[in-house]
Structures are given as structure tokens and as C-alpha cells.
Design a protein around this motif. Structure first.
Motif, PDB file in Angstrom:
ATOM      1  N   SER A 112      69.818  36.330  46.289  1.00  0.00           N
ATOM      2  CA  SER A 112      69.888  36.890  44.944  1.00  0.00           C
ATOM      3  C   SER A 112      71.137  37.745  44.708  1.00  0.00           C
ATOM      4  O   SER A 112      71.712  37.676  43.606  1.00  0.00           O
ATOM      5  CB  SER A 112      68.621  37.706  44.660  1.00  0.00           C
ATOM      6  N   PRO A 113      71.614  38.573  45.662  1.00  0.00           N
ATOM      7  CA  PRO A 113      72.836  39.340  45.372  1.00  0.00           C
ATOM      8  C   PRO A 113      74.031  38.454  45.044  1.00  0.00           C
ATOM      9  O   PRO A 113      74.820  38.773  44.149  1.00  0.00           O
ATOM     10  CB  PRO A 113      73.059  40.139  46.661  1.00  0.00           C
ATOM     11  N   PHE A 114      74.158  37.315  45.735  1.00  0.00           N
ATOM     12  CA  PHE A 114      75.274  36.415  45.467  1.00  0.00           C
ATOM     13  C   PHE A 114      75.090  35.694  44.133  1.00  0.00           C
ATOM     14  O   PHE A 114      76.053  35.476  43.393  1.00  0.00           O
ATOM     15  CB  PHE A 114      75.402  35.401  46.599  1.00  0.00           C
ATOM     16  N   LEU A 115      73.846  35.326  43.817  1.00  0.00           N
ATOM     17  CA  LEU A 115      73.578  34.662  42.548  1.00  0.00           C
ATOM     18  C   LEU A 115      73.856  35.590  41.375  1.00  0.00           C
ATOM     19  O   LEU A 115      74.492  35.194  40.380  1.00  0.00           O
ATOM     20  CB  LEU A 115      72.118  34.191  42.511  1.00  0.00           C
ATOM     21  N   LEU A 116      73.411  36.839  41.463  1.00  0.00           N
ATOM     22  CA  LEU A 116      73.645  37.784  40.386  1.00  0.00           C
ATOM     23  C   LEU A 116      75.127  38.095  40.227  1.00  0.00           C
ATOM     24  O   LEU A 116      75.626  38.217  39.100  1.00  0.00           O
ATOM     25  CB  LEU A 116      72.864  39.072  40.654  1.00  0.00           C
TER      26      LEU A 116
ATOM     27  N   SER B 142      62.647  39.965  38.151  1.00  0.00           N
ATOM     28  CA  SER B 142      63.472  40.785  39.041  1.00  0.00           C
ATOM     29  C   SER B 142      64.957  40.592  38.736  1.00  0.00           C
ATOM     30  O   SER B 142      65.726  41.567  38.699  1.00  0.00           O
ATOM     31  CB  SER B 142      63.178  40.430  40.503  1.00  0.00           C
ATOM     32  N   TYR B 143      65.376  39.336  38.512  1.00  0.00           N
ATOM     33  CA  TYR B 143      66.762  39.079  38.138  1.00  0.00           C
ATOM     34  C   TYR B 143      67.097  39.738  36.801  1.00  0.00           C
ATOM     35  O   TYR B 143      68.170  40.322  36.631  1.00  0.00           O
ATOM     36  CB  TYR B 143      67.016  37.572  38.036  1.00  0.00           C
ATOM     37  N   ALA B 144      66.189  39.625  35.833  1.00  0.00           N
ATOM     38  CA  ALA B 144      66.438  40.179  34.501  1.00  0.00           C
ATOM     39  C   ALA B 144      66.587  41.699  34.553  1.00  0.00           C
ATOM     40  O   ALA B 144      67.429  42.277  33.859  1.00  0.00           O
ATOM     41  CB  ALA B 144      65.309  39.778  33.556  1.00  0.00           C
ATOM     42  N   GLU B 145      65.783  42.353  35.374  1.00  0.00           N
ATOM     43  CA  GLU B 145      65.878  43.804  35.479  1.00  0.00           C
ATOM     44  C   GLU B 145      67.196  44.241  36.097  1.00  0.00           C
ATOM     45  O   GLU B 145      67.767  45.275  35.712  1.00  0.00           O
ATOM     46  CB  GLU B 145      64.706  44.333  36.307  1.00  0.00           C
ATOM     47  N   ARG B 146      67.693  43.476  37.048  1.00  0.00           N
ATOM     48  CA  ARG B 146      68.962  43.841  37.678  1.00  0.00           C
ATOM     49  C   ARG B 146      70.158  43.578  36.765  1.00  0.00           C
ATOM     50  O   ARG B 146      71.168  44.283  36.834  1.00  0.00           O
ATOM     51  CB  ARG B 146      69.125  43.074  38.993  1.00  0.00           C
ATOM     52  N   LEU B 147      70.050  42.537  35.924  1.00  0.00           N
ATOM     53  CA  LEU B 147      71.137  42.225  35.004  1.00  0.00           C
ATOM     54  C   LEU B 147      71.009  42.942  33.665  1.00  0.00           C
ATOM     55  O   LEU B 147      71.900  42.826  32.818  1.00  0.00           O
ATOM     56  CB  LEU B 147      71.181  40.707  34.758  1.00  0.00           C
ATOM     57  N   ARG B 148      69.889  43.650  33.451  1.00  0.00           N
ATOM     58  CA  ARG B 148      69.620  44.356  32.201  1.00  0.00           C
ATOM     59  C   ARG B 148      69.571  43.384  31.022  1.00  0.00           C
ATOM     60  O   ARG B 148      70.145  43.634  29.947  1.00  0.00           O
ATOM     61  CB  ARG B 148      70.688  45.425  31.933  1.00  0.00           C
ATOM     62  N   VAL B 149      68.900  42.246  31.206  1.00  0.00           N
ATOM     63  CA  VAL B 149      68.742  41.257  30.139  1.00  0.00           C
ATOM     64  C   VAL B 149      67.262  40.935  29.992  1.00  0.00           C
ATOM     65  O   VAL B 149      66.419  41.355  30.800  1.00  0.00           O
ATOM     66  CB  VAL B 149      69.543  39.963  30.438  1.00  0.00           C
TER      67      VAL B 149
ATOM     68  N   GLN C 207      75.432  39.842  29.147  1.00  0.00           N
ATOM     69  CA  GLN C 207      74.472  40.830  28.658  1.00  0.00           C
ATOM     70  C   GLN C 207      73.643  40.287  27.498  1.00  0.00           C
ATOM     71  O   GLN C 207      72.546  40.774  27.231  1.00  0.00           O
ATOM     72  CB  GLN C 207      75.198  42.111  28.210  1.00  0.00           C
ATOM     73  N   LYS C 208      74.172  39.254  26.803  1.00  0.00           N
ATOM     74  CA  LYS C 208      73.449  38.647  25.683  1.00  0.00           C
ATOM     75  C   LYS C 208      72.641  37.427  26.114  1.00  0.00           C
ATOM     76  O   LYS C 208      72.099  36.719  25.265  1.00  0.00           O
ATOM     77  CB  LYS C 208      74.436  38.241  24.597  1.00  0.00           C
ATOM     78  N   ALA C 209      72.576  37.185  27.396  1.00  0.00           N
ATOM     79  CA  ALA C 209      71.874  36.004  27.897  1.00  0.00           C
ATOM     80  C   ALA C 209      70.386  36.296  28.066  1.00  0.00           C
ATOM     81  O   ALA C 209      69.932  37.444  27.997  1.00  0.00           O
ATOM     82  CB  ALA C 209      72.478  35.547  29.229  1.00  0.00           C
ATOM     83  N   VAL C 210      69.617  35.241  28.284  1.00  0.00           N
ATOM     84  CA  VAL C 210      68.195  35.344  28.583  1.00  0.00           C
ATOM     85  C   VAL C 210      67.905  34.434  29.769  1.00  0.00           C
ATOM     86  O   VAL C 210      68.378  33.303  29.825  1.00  0.00           O
ATOM     87  CB  VAL C 210      67.320  34.959  27.358  1.00  0.00           C
ATOM     88  N   ILE C 211      67.180  34.930  30.740  1.00  0.00           N
ATOM     89  CA  ILE C 211      66.821  34.152  31.925  1.00  0.00           C
ATOM     90  C   ILE C 211      65.451  33.519  31.684  1.00  0.00           C
ATOM     91  O   ILE C 211      64.498  34.211  31.300  1.00  0.00           O
ATOM     92  CB  ILE C 211      66.798  35.029  33.185  1.00  0.00           C
ATOM     93  N   VAL C 212      65.362  32.210  31.903  1.00  0.00           N
ATOM     94  CA  VAL C 212      64.150  31.457  31.587  1.00  0.00           C
ATOM     95  C   VAL C 212      63.468  31.031  32.869  1.00  0.00           C
ATOM     96  O   VAL C 212      64.095  30.424  33.748  1.00  0.00           O
ATOM     97  CB  VAL C 212      64.475  30.224  30.721  1.00  0.00           C
TER      98      VAL C 212
END
Length: 283
Positions: A163-167, A195-202, A178-183
Motif C-alpha cells: 500500500s505505501p508504494f501504491l499510494l 484505508s486508502y481513502a483515509e490516507r489520501l484524504r479522498v 484530491q478530487k478523485a474517488v476510490i471505488v
């Protein structure tokens, strides 16, 4: 009296007499070369091939006695061949008196078969027992399907995270992420996606419908049909079946639906063509 320094510790990693050696299978030779280059050593002299009958042949071309051996192998489209090739390499190292055998599997084959579903078996546990019995002392892998798979192994396991490399890739390569949405492609992957959304603030969204595959939805032996009413329990039984036995209600999956908003946003998702087509309609 001065202590004598350990000659093995004073040798560089590129020294062929060093106690560490890397061996590579046929699943991903380029990955093994990159790992050896990054570590600063060379790949061990080992011949791995298939004969005319497609049997795996492993032949060591140098001594590994007393050395710490790292076997780099991963799952590919020929997963069964990769698994047996790994077991063959491990057993060759064990019989050649290797001090320690470490298996490096970026993708652990059969890791998704870690639950009892229908009337099958837990194949991930079978593979873990085979690997430990063959001679693996330590396993290094990434992103196991379930963390509980650790308990299947009788050796130590390092479950690394990608996940660190993916983010970091998303941050560096997606403009205005920042304007994206993870589905999430199914409700079962909501925890990872959130978990990804919380780290990216999206924000994130979830696809609900035919793609849902939860444990409670699977049909296993616990939902077997009740015995026929014409069959009666022997009189020697201490108890009999309750009457009437409630029938199992059939589950019908709903059509695809989306929980969350993806309108006018960049979608970061993993899924099939059907799910991606559905997201385009929602936008």
C-alpha cells in the motif's frame, strides 16, 4: 586476548563465498535479477527447467552447504507448475545441507482459498503444510488475502504491504488526485479501500450487487438439504431430527448498484469490464 573477527561478516555481498545466496525459479527471472542487483550480490548457479514430459528439474551447480538460501519464486499463469517447482528447489537445498531456507513469494498462490466454501477444502493450509514439511524455515510474501493465513504455517512469516508504494504512485502520477474517488468492487473490499481513502484524504464508493462474495453467502455443508421425510431415525438413537425442519431460503443477488457518488470525479478502481462500464454510466 583479542577476539578473531568473523571472516564471513567481513566479506562483501558480491563475494561468491558469502554465506547468503539467491536462487531464482522460472516464474519471474527478471524480478530475481533486479533483487540481486539491488542487494549487491549475484544469483546462484542453479539450473531449473522442464524436461520433455513437463517434469520440473532442479540442479545446483555450486555448493550451498552452511549457507542461507533465498529462493525467489512467485505465482503466475502456470501456478501449479510454479508451486511444485518451488517445493522441488526447497527440497534440493534441504538435502544439500543449506543452513537456512527462505522462500520469497511476492504473490502467494492459493491464498484466496483460505476459507471453507461449499464442500471444498482450505487449499491455502494444504500448501502451507507442504512448504513447511519440505523444508522452508521462513516465508516472505506480500498482501496475503487474509492475515489469518499466518496460522497455517509452522515457520515464521513476513507479510509485507504494498500500500505505501501504491499510494505514492497515485500521488505522483494522478493529477489532482484530491478530487478523485476510490471505488471498491465489492463490499468485502470496503475495509481496504476505506484505508486508502483515509490516507489520501479522498472519498470512496462501493459497488453492491452481483460482485458481492461474502463468506455467509457461500453454500457449504452447513446448508445441506435435510434428510428425506421417508427416512426415520433408528430406535437406538438417543434423539431424532426436529420436525418440521425449516427450509433454507434462497438468496438472490440484486443488480449492480453504487453506494457513494462518482459524478465528475476521477475513479480509482479495480474490477471487471462490466463493473467499469457500470461506473461510466454512473458518471
Amino acid at each position: 586476548m583479542d577476539s578473531i573477527p568473523d571472516q564471513n561478516l567481513s566479506r562483501p555481498m558480491s563475494d561468491p563465498r558469502a554465506p547468503l545466496i539467491l536462487l531464482a525459479g522460472q516464474s519471474h527471472p527478471k524480478l530475481a535479477e533486479n533483487i540481486a542487483k539491488h542487494v549487491g550480490t549475484r544469483l546462484g548457479a542453479c539450473s531449473v527447467y522442464n524436461n520433455t514430459s513437463r517434469e520440473s528439474i532442479v540442479q545446483l551447480q555450486e555448493s550451498i552447504r552452511g549457507k542461507e538460501v533465498y529462493i525467489i519464486q512467485s505465482g503466475s499463469k502456470q501456478v501449479n507448475n510454479d508451486v511444485f517447482e518451488l517445493l522441488n528447489m526447497v527440497y534440493v537445498c534441504k538435502t544439500s545441507s543449506a543452513r537456512k531456507i527462505v522462500a520469497v513469494l511476492p504473490y502467494m498462490p492459493y491464498s484466496q482459498q483460505c476459507r471453507m466454501r461449499r464442500r471444498a477444502c482450505i487449499t491455502a493450509k494444504l500448501l502451507a503444510k507442504m512448504m513447511c514439511h519440505t523444508g522452508i524455515n521462513h516465508l516472505i510474501t506480500m498482501d496475503l488475502h487474509q492475515r489469518e493465513i499466518h496460522g497455517f504455517f509452522d515457520c515464521s512469516v513476513d507479510n509485507l504491504r504494498s500500500s505505501p508504494f501504491l499510494l505514492q504512485y497515485i500521488i505522483d502520477n494522478i493529477p489532482e488526485y484530491q478530487k478523485a474517488v476510490i471505488v471498491a468492487r465489492s463490499p468485502s473490499s470496503t475495509r481496504r479501500v476505506s484505508s486508502y481513502a483515509e490516507r489520501l484524504r479522498v472519498s470512496f464508493a462501493v459497488i453492491h450487487g452481483e460482485a458481492k462474495m461474502e463468506e455467509e453467502q457461500e453454500i457449504d455443508g452447513r446448508t445441506s438439504p435435510p434428510p428425506s421425510a421417508t427416512l426415520s431415525a433408528p430406535s437406538s438413537f438417543a434423539c431424532s431430527y426436529p420436525s418440521p425442519i425449516p427450509s433454507i431460503q434462497q438468496k438472490i443477488k440484486p443488480s449492480l448498484s453504487l453506494v457513494g457518488s462518482v459524478k465528475n470525479k476521477v475513479n480509482i478502481e479495480e474490477g471487471t469490464k462490466r463493473e467499469k462500464k457500470f461506473l461510466k454510466k454512473e458518471k
